[in-house]
Scaffold this active site. Structure first.
Site, PDB file in Angstrom:
ATOM      1  CB  SER A 141      50.454  13.366  35.772  1.00 50.84           C
ATOM      2  OG  SER A 141      49.164  13.275  36.322  1.00 50.84           O
ATOM      3  CE1 TYR A 154      49.777  18.587  35.144  1.00 49.55           C
ATOM      4  CE2 TYR A 154      48.261  16.761  35.491  1.00 49.55           C
ATOM      5  CZ  TYR A 154      49.461  17.381  35.757  1.00 49.55           C
ATOM      6  OH  TYR A 154      50.355  16.808  36.632  1.00 49.55           O
TER       7      TYR A 154
HETATM    8  O1  NJP Z   1      54.005  20.964  42.288  1.00 45.71           O
HETATM    9  P1  NJP Z   1      54.314  22.334  43.032  1.00 45.71           P
HETATM   10  P2  NJP Z   1      54.322  19.437  42.709  1.00 45.71           P
HETATM   11  N1  NJP Z   1      60.296  26.832  35.333  1.00 45.71           N
HETATM   12  O2  NJP Z   1      53.402  23.333  42.391  1.00 45.71           O
HETATM   13  C1  NJP Z   1      58.434  24.877  39.650  1.00 45.71           C
HETATM   14  C2  NJP Z   1      53.514  16.389  38.966  1.00 45.71           C
HETATM   15  N2  NJP Z   1      52.271  15.924  39.615  1.00 45.71           N
HETATM   16  O3  NJP Z   1      55.550  19.344  43.500  1.00 45.71           O
HETATM   17  O4  NJP Z   1      59.172  28.250  39.448  1.00 45.71           O
HETATM   18  C3  NJP Z   1      60.931  26.291  36.388  1.00 45.71           C
HETATM   19  O5  NJP Z   1      54.319  22.185  44.493  1.00 45.71           O
HETATM   20  C4  NJP Z   1      57.920  25.605  40.892  1.00 45.71           C
HETATM   21  O6  NJP Z   1      58.780  26.664  41.317  1.00 45.71           O
HETATM   22  P3  NJP Z   1      58.590  28.204  40.822  1.00 45.71           P
HETATM   23  C5  NJP Z   1      53.399  17.810  38.450  1.00 45.71           C
HETATM   24  O7  NJP Z   1      52.776  17.859  37.181  1.00 45.71           O
HETATM   25  C6  NJP Z   1      51.882  16.410  40.832  1.00 45.71           C
HETATM   26  O8  NJP Z   1      53.088  18.846  43.235  1.00 45.71           O
HETATM   27  O9  NJP Z   1      59.387  28.969  41.788  1.00 45.71           O
HETATM   28  N3  NJP Z   1      60.308  25.799  37.454  1.00 45.71           N
HETATM   29  C7  NJP Z   1      57.960  24.506  41.923  1.00 45.71           C
HETATM   30  O10 NJP Z   1      59.266  24.348  42.425  1.00 45.71           O
HETATM   31  C8  NJP Z   1      54.849  18.219  38.408  1.00 45.71           C
HETATM   32  O11 NJP Z   1      55.436  17.845  37.200  1.00 45.71           O
HETATM   33  C9  NJP Z   1      50.667  15.980  41.384  1.00 45.71           C
HETATM   34  O12 NJP Z   1      57.120  28.502  40.845  1.00 45.71           O
HETATM   35  C10 NJP Z   1      58.966  25.883  37.463  1.00 45.71           C
HETATM   36  C11 NJP Z   1      57.584  23.258  41.122  1.00 45.71           C
HETATM   37  O13 NJP Z   1      57.848  23.569  39.741  1.00 45.71           O
HETATM   38  C12 NJP Z   1      55.486  17.434  39.550  1.00 45.71           C
HETATM   39  O14 NJP Z   1      54.571  16.399  39.906  1.00 45.71           O
HETATM   40  C13 NJP Z   1      49.867  15.095  40.697  1.00 45.71           C
HETATM   41  C14 NJP Z   1      58.232  26.431  36.423  1.00 45.71           C
HETATM   42  C15 NJP Z   1      56.123  22.908  41.251  1.00 45.71           C
HETATM   43  O15 NJP Z   1      55.838  22.638  42.582  1.00 45.71           O
HETATM   44  C16 NJP Z   1      55.769  18.275  40.792  1.00 45.71           C
HETATM   45  O16 NJP Z   1      54.543  18.821  41.244  1.00 45.71           O
HETATM   46  C17 NJP Z   1      50.283  14.649  39.473  1.00 45.71           C
HETATM   47  C18 NJP Z   1      58.956  26.921  35.315  1.00 45.71           C
HETATM   48  N4  NJP Z   1      58.334  27.486  34.258  1.00 45.71           N
HETATM   49  C19 NJP Z   1      51.490  15.057  38.937  1.00 45.71           C
HETATM   50  N5  NJP Z   1      56.909  26.365  36.735  1.00 45.71           N
HETATM   51  C20 NJP Z   1      50.161  16.462  42.725  1.00 45.71           C
HETATM   52  N6  NJP Z   1      50.898  17.286  43.439  1.00 45.71           N
HETATM   53  O17 NJP Z   1      49.055  16.059  43.147  1.00 45.71           O
HETATM   54  C21 NJP Z   1      56.829  25.787  37.933  1.00 45.71           C
HETATM   55  O18 NJP Z   1      49.481  13.828  38.798  1.00 45.71           O
HETATM   56  N7  NJP Z   1      58.056  25.492  38.390  1.00 45.71           N
END
Ligand code: NJP
Length: 261
Positions: A141, A154
């Site tokens: 990020s 975070y």
């Molecule tokens: O997030 P979101 P993004 N074990 O919430 C999964 C970074 N980023 O696509 O497990 C396994 O839509 C969750 O699936 P589920 C951010 O830090 C973003 O925006 O079923 N999986 C879902 O598939 C992250 O590293 C922004 O809930 C786990 C996914 O993760 C990356 O981009 C800004 C899990 C999250 O989908 C993707 O974010 C920034 C676990 N314990 C950085 N916990 C932004 N969107 O603005 C969650 O600076 N998941």
């Protein structure tokens, strides 16, 4: 690097950036093992990927749990006949002033954002080392490079991920295994809705890029061998400015992200 036929593991692939990247790479001919906790959403992404003509499997796992992460990588390698690329994309947000940061929530966030990638890297390295090459992509990020007010927990988790990734890159320099870091900022996903802590304030008019755009940038950056990937040029400049004029950069970040409510 050409994606065609590559065996790629993507964590956090059930929605958001991970889902977009899975479908982008499927379009480029990569075979996929997709991980997240929620099986149903993952299965839908798998079906969409298969419709693009590649092999894809879903492996449900909580990457913050070491055994689940290891089992997930083993299952992915078994399904695909090996692994060439690991994308550590799963992540969770946390918004709170440091004064009121909950140690329990901070621990959860460190588990997903820092230990999750570590578990997956440790599980996948034997495969990559044995074949003498591969690629690890860690989605961090902008908050992993710049201290961001009200996102202390975070931001700390992503700063640690950046440090871990750069140390890993140096350790693997002679191995043929590349380590790429992605530094997105505001992306149109449900990330904020799933974040821990206080609700993120609405930022009407703030510009956000689409997850598909981020996926395209990441896919192309991997093809050209880039190590550090920014989504927007302005974000790269902000990081450079923060080194030269930290006070100015702090003021810009405060203006952009510093609203307390
Ligand atoms: O997030 P979101 P993004 N074990 O919430 C999964 C970074 N980023 O696509 O497990 C396994 O839509 C969750 O699936 P589920 C951010 O830090 C973003 O925006 O079923 N999986 C879902 O598939 C992250 O590293 C922004 O809930 C786990 C996914 O993760 C990356 O981009 C800004 C899990 C999250 O989908 C993707 O974010 C920034 C676990 N314990 C950085 N916990 C932004 N969107 O603005 C969650 O600076 N998941």
């Amino acid at each position: 690097m050409n994606w065609r036929g590559r065996r790629v593991v993507i964590t956090g692939a059930s929605r958001g950036i991970g889902r977009s990247l899975a479908l982008n790479l499927a379009g480029r001919g990569a075979n996929l093992a997709l991980a997240a906790r929620s099986g149903a959403d993952l299965e839908a992404v798998v079906r969409s990927a298969r419709a693009l003509g590649v092999q894809a499997v879903a492996v449900a796992a909580d990457v913050s749990e070491e055994q689940q992460a290891r089992d997930m990588v083993r299952a992915a390698a078994a399904a695909m006949g090996g692994v060439d690329v690991l994308v550590n994309n799963a992540g969770v947000g946390l918004r709170a002033p440091v004064q009121h940061l909950s140690p329990a929530e901070f621990t959860l966030v460190l588990g997903v954002n820092l230990l999750g990638p570590l578990h997956c890297v440790q599980a996948v390295l034997p495969y990559l080392l044995q074949q003498g090459g591969g690629l690890i992509i860690n989605v961090s990020s902008l908050a992993g490079l710049l201290p961001t007010p009200f996102l202390g927990g975070y931001s700390a988790s992503k700063h640690a991920l950046v440090a871990l990734s750069r140390c890993l890159r140096a350790e693997l320099a002679a191995s043929g295994i590349r380590v790429m870091l992605v530094h997105p900022a505001s992306v149109e996903t449900d990330f904020k809705q799933h974040a821990l802590g206080e609700p993120y304030p609405a930022r009407p008019g703030a510009s956000r890029v689409s997850a598909d755009r981020v996926a395209e940038i990441v896919a192309r950056a991997a093809e050209t061998g880039r190590q550090e990937v920014f989504v927007r040029r302005s974000e790269r400049f902000l990081v450079a400015a923060a080194r030269l004029a930290p006070g100015l950069a702090d003021r810009i970040i405060l203006g952009r992200y510093g609203k307390s409510r």
